[in-house]
Design a protein around this motif. Structure first.
Motif, PDB file in Angstrom:
ATOM      1  N   GLU A 201       0.835  -1.201   0.000  1.00  0.00           N
ATOM      2  CA  GLU A 201       0.000   0.000   0.000  1.00  0.00           C
ATOM      3  C   GLU A 201       0.873   1.256   0.000  1.00  0.00           C
ATOM      4  OE1 GLU A 201      -3.328   2.539   0.053  1.00  0.00           O
ATOM      5  OE2 GLU A 201      -2.992   0.465  -0.589  1.00  0.00           O
TER       6      GLU A 201
ATOM      7  N   ARG B 109       2.122   1.614  -3.539  1.00  0.00           N
ATOM      8  CA  ARG B 109       1.085   2.110  -4.452  1.00  0.00           C
ATOM      9  C   ARG B 109       0.914   3.613  -4.304  1.00  0.00           C
ATOM     10  NH1 ARG B 109      -3.732   3.920  -4.564  1.00  0.00           N
ATOM     11  NH2 ARG B 109      -4.015   3.762  -2.310  1.00  0.00           N
TER      12      ARG B 109
ATOM     13  N   LEU C 149       4.783  -2.826  -9.173  1.00  0.00           N
ATOM     14  CA  LEU C 149       3.707  -1.865  -8.919  1.00  0.00           C
ATOM     15  C   LEU C 149       4.240  -0.444  -8.967  1.00  0.00           C
ATOM     16  CD1 LEU C 149       0.707  -1.509  -8.023  1.00  0.00           C
ATOM     17  CD2 LEU C 149       1.554  -1.521  -5.674  1.00  0.00           C
TER      18      LEU C 149
ATOM     19  N   ASN D 244       3.371   2.218 -12.182  1.00  0.00           N
ATOM     20  CA  ASN D 244       2.493   3.334 -11.842  1.00  0.00           C
ATOM     21  C   ASN D 244       3.231   4.622 -11.536  1.00  0.00           C
ATOM     22  OD1 ASN D 244      -0.406   2.156 -11.604  1.00  0.00           O
ATOM     23  ND2 ASN D 244       0.918   0.648 -10.618  1.00  0.00           N
TER      24      ASN D 244
END
Length: 231
Positions: A57, A60, A143, A147
């Motif tokens: 998390e 991200r 990830l 991103n």
């Protein structure tokens, strides 16, 4: 992760980030993170089922911020991009990279923004943590890359493609041009910063470093003289 108090969740993420940066992902424990934030381990597990999920998390959110910041620096005036999903402050910099503007000055402003945001010692400390964690948590590395940096390179390439279409740069693969420009920005400061072997750069040092990078890039990608004289 359960959807509970956003404020409490953010406090946990902040404490985890502090602990990961201090001792590294492998050495950090949920108990230490709980102690840092002042919550019980049970509270942490109500939000995140494991240290790995907590780290994912964090990754991200870090990737989202990376992409958002790069977008604010790079944003061409292109309605195909998701402008409506960005914070209001992005609208203030939509004109930063316009192919119709002076290219050298535009790249200078952009380069200084990139260096200040992504090549600072604080940013590189976070990158060290991500690199170390990605060895055992490849999903975290993927990830963040997809991103964050990958999206940033996409926006950069889009700008260079527009500059080429406007005749400001010679025709080339815009993705390669974006990679070359990024490499030039990083060339003098990346490794020394990554290994924590330099101090934080002062604004005048950032400016001078970017000036050298822009000069080399323009020399490499300028339109040949013959093309400039064609009707």
């Amino acid at each position: 992760m359960r959807k509970k108090s956003g404020e409490r969740c953010q406090a946990i993420l902040d404490a985890a980030k502090t602990m990961f940066e201090k001792v590294g992902f492998e050495q950090a424990t949920m108990a230490e993170i709980a102690a840092t934030v002042g919550y019980s381990k049970a509270t942490l597990y109500n939000y995140f089922s494991s240290k790995e999920q907590l780290f994912l998390e964090l990754t991200r959110r870090s990737a989202d911020r990376h992409s958002e910041q790069l977008f604010s620096l790079l944003m061409p005036n292109d309605e195909r991009l998701p402008i409506e999903t960005l914070p209001d402050r992005v609208n203030e910099v939509l004109e930063l990279l316009q192919p119709s503007n002076d290219l050298t000055a535009t790249l200078q402003r952009f380069g200084e923004g990139v260096m200040s945001n992504f090549l600072s010692l604080k940013s590189l400390a976070a990158r060290r943590m991500l690199i170390a964690a990605a060895a055992n948590q490849p999903e975290a590395g993927r990830l963040f890359f997809e991103n964050g940096p990958a999206k940033g390179m996409q926006y950069t390439a889009q700008f260079f493609e527009q500059a080429m279409n406007a005749g400001q740069l010679r025709r080339a693969d815009p993705r390669v041009a974006a990679a070359h420009f990024r490499g030039l920005l990083e060339s003098e400061v990346y490794e020394s910063g990554l290994f924590n072997a330099r101090r934080e750069l002062k604004p005048k040092e950032v400016k001078a470093t970017v000036e050298r990078a822009v000069e080399v890039f323009i020399r490499a990608y300028a339109q040949p003289a013959a093309d400039l004289t064609q009707d």
